[in-house]
Write a protein that holds these residues in place. Structure first.
Motif, PDB file in Angstrom:
ATOM      1  N   ASP A 289     -12.203   5.321   0.052  1.00  0.00           N
ATOM      2  CA  ASP A 289     -11.941   6.043   1.296  1.00  0.00           C
ATOM      3  C   ASP A 289     -11.731   7.517   0.995  1.00  0.00           C
ATOM      4  O   ASP A 289     -10.966   7.872   0.099  1.00  0.00           O
TER       5      ASP A 289
ATOM      6  N   MET B 288       0.034   4.011   1.463  1.00  0.00           N
ATOM      7  CA  MET B 288      -0.248   4.790   2.675  1.00  0.00           C
ATOM      8  C   MET B 288       0.120   3.943   3.897  1.00  0.00           C
ATOM      9  O   MET B 288       0.384   2.740   3.780  1.00  0.00           O
ATOM     10  N   ARG B 289       0.120   4.599   5.035  1.00  0.00           N
ATOM     11  CA  ARG B 289       0.272   3.851   6.283  1.00  0.00           C
ATOM     12  C   ARG B 289      -0.666   4.502   7.301  1.00  0.00           C
ATOM     13  O   ARG B 289      -0.250   5.265   8.180  1.00  0.00           O
ATOM     14  N   CYS B 290      -1.930   4.176   7.180  1.00  0.00           N
ATOM     15  CA  CYS B 290      -2.953   4.883   7.953  1.00  0.00           C
ATOM     16  C   CYS B 290      -2.929   4.498   9.431  1.00  0.00           C
ATOM     17  O   CYS B 290      -2.580   3.358   9.782  1.00  0.00           O
TER      18      CYS B 290
ATOM     19  N   LYS C 149     -10.440   9.849   3.591  1.00  0.00           N
ATOM     20  CA  LYS C 149     -10.043   9.777   4.995  1.00  0.00           C
ATOM     21  C   LYS C 149      -9.981  11.136   5.665  1.00  0.00           C
ATOM     22  O   LYS C 149     -10.015  11.236   6.892  1.00  0.00           O
TER      23      LYS C 149
ATOM     24  N   ILE D 159       0.982  -5.500   4.495  1.00  0.00           N
ATOM     25  CA  ILE D 159       1.804  -4.399   3.994  1.00  0.00           C
ATOM     26  C   ILE D 159       3.239  -4.560   4.494  1.00  0.00           C
ATOM     27  O   ILE D 159       4.179  -4.583   3.704  1.00  0.00           O
TER      28      ILE D 159
ATOM     29  N   ASN E 299      -7.978   3.513  -1.841  1.00  0.00           N
ATOM     30  CA  ASN E 299      -7.744   4.765  -1.114  1.00  0.00           C
ATOM     31  C   ASN E 299      -7.784   5.974  -2.058  1.00  0.00           C
ATOM     32  O   ASN E 299      -7.559   7.100  -1.627  1.00  0.00           O
TER      33      ASN E 299
ATOM     34  N   ASN F  75      -4.745  -3.975   8.211  1.00  0.00           N
ATOM     35  CA  ASN F  75      -4.050  -4.878   7.289  1.00  0.00           C
ATOM     36  C   ASN F  75      -2.541  -4.682   7.285  1.00  0.00           C
ATOM     37  O   ASN F  75      -1.841  -5.333   6.521  1.00  0.00           O
TER      38      ASN F  75
ATOM     39  N   CYS G 238       0.855  -1.182   0.000  1.00  0.00           N
ATOM     40  CA  CYS G 238       0.000   0.000   0.000  1.00  0.00           C
ATOM     41  C   CYS G 238       0.891   1.232   0.000  1.00  0.00           C
ATOM     42  O   CYS G 238       2.007   1.191   0.524  1.00  0.00           O
TER      43      CYS G 238
ATOM     44  N   CYS H 160      -4.395   0.946  10.787  1.00  0.00           N
ATOM     45  CA  CYS H 160      -4.709   0.051   9.660  1.00  0.00           C
ATOM     46  C   CYS H 160      -4.761  -1.402  10.126  1.00  0.00           C
ATOM     47  O   CYS H 160      -3.817  -1.900  10.749  1.00  0.00           O
TER      48      CYS H 160
HETATM   49  S1  SF4 Z   1      -6.091   1.591   5.804  1.00  0.00           S
HETATM   50 FE1  SF4 Z   1      -6.074   1.048   3.604  1.00  0.00          FE
HETATM   51  S2  SF4 Z   1      -5.040   2.765   2.610  1.00  0.00           S
HETATM   52 FE2  SF4 Z   1      -4.542   2.887   4.762  1.00  0.00          FE
HETATM   53  S3  SF4 Z   1      -2.587   1.772   5.034  1.00  0.00           S
HETATM   54 FE3  SF4 Z   1      -4.251   0.331   5.424  1.00  0.00          FE
HETATM   55  S4  SF4 Z   1      -4.618  -0.672   3.470  1.00  0.00           S
HETATM   56 FE4  SF4 Z   1      -3.458   1.212   3.023  1.00  0.00          FE
END
Ligand code: SF4
Length: 228
Positions: free
Chosen positions: A128, A31-33, A130, A43, A106, A38, A29, A36
């Motif tokens: 998203d 991003m690094r939200c 965000k 990731i 995203n 996942n 990904c 997260c």
């Molecule tokens: S929430 Fe979605 S966009 Fe943000 S880091 Fe995780 S997988 Fe990536």
């Protein structure tokens, strides 16, 4: 090369009124939200020997196609993959499964997104939004971006994210939605501004894409899933 996480899960709450199969591409990904769910599995961890190839993923979808009526393709960020790999995969999915195909994104790849919508390879998109990107300058508001999405976008990426939201609303898919996690660092005003922006775009295009403000669940919180 496309890779998929081997844990496919049926979900009952990601798409209201439908039983969905949620699958995750395992290609990282951009991003690094904050929070997260996942990040650790999909990731930070590189695909290992347990990964499924695109062909193996399609065969599993075909084998269990009667057990769900929508396929949700998540990541990481599925659209980081090569456009030709994404198209080949989704064409094969169309041949294996009759239900709705929905991609999660995203919003940083509006070109690929428009191409998939124009070609009818996806029925809907869960995108998203965000932050109220239209109101936050990457220079002046870099701290907010850093806190929520773990990176500060360029101005071009900010434009891309807004263009992607507009593309989804213009397409007006029955299964599409714009969504935001209610991040605990943000006041209600952030979410009200996003909702107002989505409302404006719906009015502009004569669309009815819903906006969902979803609760924030810390990464360790369990979700209602059944493994397939
Ligand atoms: S929430 Fe979605 S966009 Fe943000 S880091 Fe995780 S997988 Fe990536």
């Amino acid at each position: 090369m496309l890779a998929f996480y081997p844990g496919f899960v049926r979900t009952f709450d990601d798409l209201p009124g439908r039983v969905s199969l949620l699958i995750h591409s395992w290609n990282g990904c951009n991003m690094r939200c904050f929070g997260c769910h996942n990040y650790d599995d999909l990731i930070a961890a590189k695909p290992d020997a347990s990964r499924l190839t695109a062909e193996q993923a399609v065969e599993r979808i075909r084998a269990s196609a009667g057990l769900f009526d929508a396929l949700l393709v998540s990541g990481g960020e599925f659209l980081v993959n090569r456009a030709s790999d994404i198209v080949d995969f989704l064409r094969s999915v169309r041949g294996a499964f009759d239900g709705a195909v929905i991609v999660y994104t995203n919003g940083t790849y509006p070109g690929k997104l428009r191409m998939l919508l124009d070609r009818g390879l996806v029925d809907g998109v869960h995108i998203d939004m965000k932050l109220p990107y239209h109101l936050l300058d990457p220079g002046e508001d870099s701290d907010v971006y850093e806190t929520i999405i773990g990176t500060v976008p360029s101005r071009r990426t900010r434009r891309d994210m807004l263009a992607a939201v507009e593309a989804v609303i213009r397409h007006n898919g029955e299964t599409s939605q714009v969504r935001t996690v209610r991040y605990p660092q943000l006041s209600d005003e952030y979410f009200e501004r996003i909702r107002a922006y989505v409302d404006e775009l719906n009015a502009k295009h004569g669309s009815r894409v819903p906006y969902f403000l979803n609760p924030y669940y810390p990464p360790q919180a369990p979700r209602r899933h059944s493994q397939l």
